[in-house]
Design an enzyme around this catalytic site. Structure first.
Site, short mmCIF file in Angstrom:
data_model
loop_
_atom_site.label_atom_id
_atom_site.label_comp_id
_atom_site.label_asym_id
_atom_site.label_seq_id
_atom_site.Cartn_x
_atom_site.Cartn_y
_atom_site.Cartn_z
N LYS A 214 0.70 -1.27 0.09
CA LYS A 214 -0.04 0.02 -0.24
C LYS A 214 1.02 1.40 -0.01
O LYS A 214 1.97 1.32 0.34
CB LYS A 214 -1.25 -0.04 1.22
N ARG A 249 -3.08 -10.51 4.98
CA ARG A 249 -3.41 -10.62 3.69
C ARG A 249 -2.28 -9.86 2.78
O ARG A 249 -1.87 -8.61 2.72
CB ARG A 249 -4.61 -9.70 3.39
#
Ligand code: HH2
Length: 296
Positions: A214, A249
């Site tokens: 991210k 994840r």
């Protein structure tokens, strides 16, 4: 407490989308997505999270028919791959078809708010569900997100969604919680959530973290592209483990798994034989192509 650190559960991401922020278009072809999912299993993933709609900031919604067209052949091809399948969707019809195809976890980034039929479906089918925090919706969520105290606000939201899920017939033991890193959050919000993740873990349900590639990791390290954010991904996953997170994840399964197994063994002071096997090396894999990130 450290003696109780369980084996971390690694959830590998299979994005069957043209526009995901880090790997959009790489696995849009069903055969490529199935091969990628199998490779993640070989790397040690315990769960594969299959998604047909990007939730990156600014993403436009995808129709139900298109989402089904993307994910169903991939779920069919991965049934029998020896791992749990998760469907990353907020549409009940997509979740229902995915469950029929073998998915046992519904990963709903709207925490059952996106489709009024989702809670009843999960209750009736008895699968697990991941409830994630998001402020707003993907199209607009990164426009000046604000909180009182971000951790208190996210914890209260997740507690309320957990209560609602149980009120709608979902067994409490089936619910996993996720603070939604990057979903309507500034860099400082993400960091505060990770630093105080134990306050979310205190809700008493398994906590999932999704920091993988991210953009806050790219910004903190001076502008790294998504494919160059593995070190940052691992740092945040290991720190989340120390605060009690249990499901991670990630796009880069082999590296994350090894780091988490060693970190968990260190916290415990002893190692356990892993329940997932990894048949790949982490040093010879080529890095994923890089792409400008739009996620904070
Ligand atoms: N992050 C993404 C998607 N789904 N689900 C959970 N539970 N937690 C997350 O942090 C999370 C998630 C975004 O990552 P990715 O799937 O790689 O990107 P895109 O949404 O662009 O497909």
């Amino acid at each position: 407490m450290d003696a109780l650190v369980p084996e971390p559960v690694v959830m590998g991401v299979v994005n069957v989308t043209p526009d995901s922020f880090s790997d959009g278009g790489e696995w849009l072809d069903p055969a490529a997505a199935i091969a990628h999912g199998r490779a993640l299993v070989a790397q040690g993933a315990a769960i594969l999270d299959v998604g047909g709609e990007s939730t990156r900031p600014g993403a436009e919604p995808v129709s139900e028919a298109e989402e089904l067209r993307r994910v169903l052949p991939v779920l069919d091809g991965l049934a029998g791959a020896g791992v749990r399948l998760s469907i990353d969707t907020s549409k009940a019809a997509v979740a229902a078809a995915a469950i029929d195809a073998g998915a046992t976890l519904v990963n709903d980034v709207t925490a059952l708010r996106g489709d009024p039929a989702m809670a009843a479906l999960v209750a009736e089918r008895g699968c697990d569900v991941c409830l994630m925090h998001m402020l707003g919706e993907p199209r607009t969520m990164q426009r000046d997100p604000r909180y009182g105290d971000v951790v208190d606000d996210v914890r209260r939201f997740l507690a309320e969604r957990l209560k609602q899920a149980v009120a709608q017939g979902i067994a409490r033991e089936r619910v996993w919680l996720d603070p939604g890193i990057g979903f309507g959050k500034t860099i400082d919000h993400n960091l505060e959530l990770l630093r105080r993740l134990d306050e979310i873990v205190a809700l008493g349900r398994p906590v999932v973290v999704g920091t993988s590639r991210k953009s806050f990791l790219g910004t903190i390290t001076g502008g790294r592209e998504p494919g160059e954010r593995l070190a940052g991904t691992i740092a945040t996953n290991v720190l989340a483990l120390t605060r009690g997170a249990s499901v991670f994840r990630v796009h880069d399964v082999a590296e994350a798994r090894d780091a988490l197994l060693v970190a968990a063994a260190t916290l415990r002071g002893r190692w356990l034989a892993p329940t997932t096997t990894s048949t790949t090396t982490t040093s010879t894999r080529t890095s994923t192509k890089t792409r400008a990130s739009r996620r904070s």
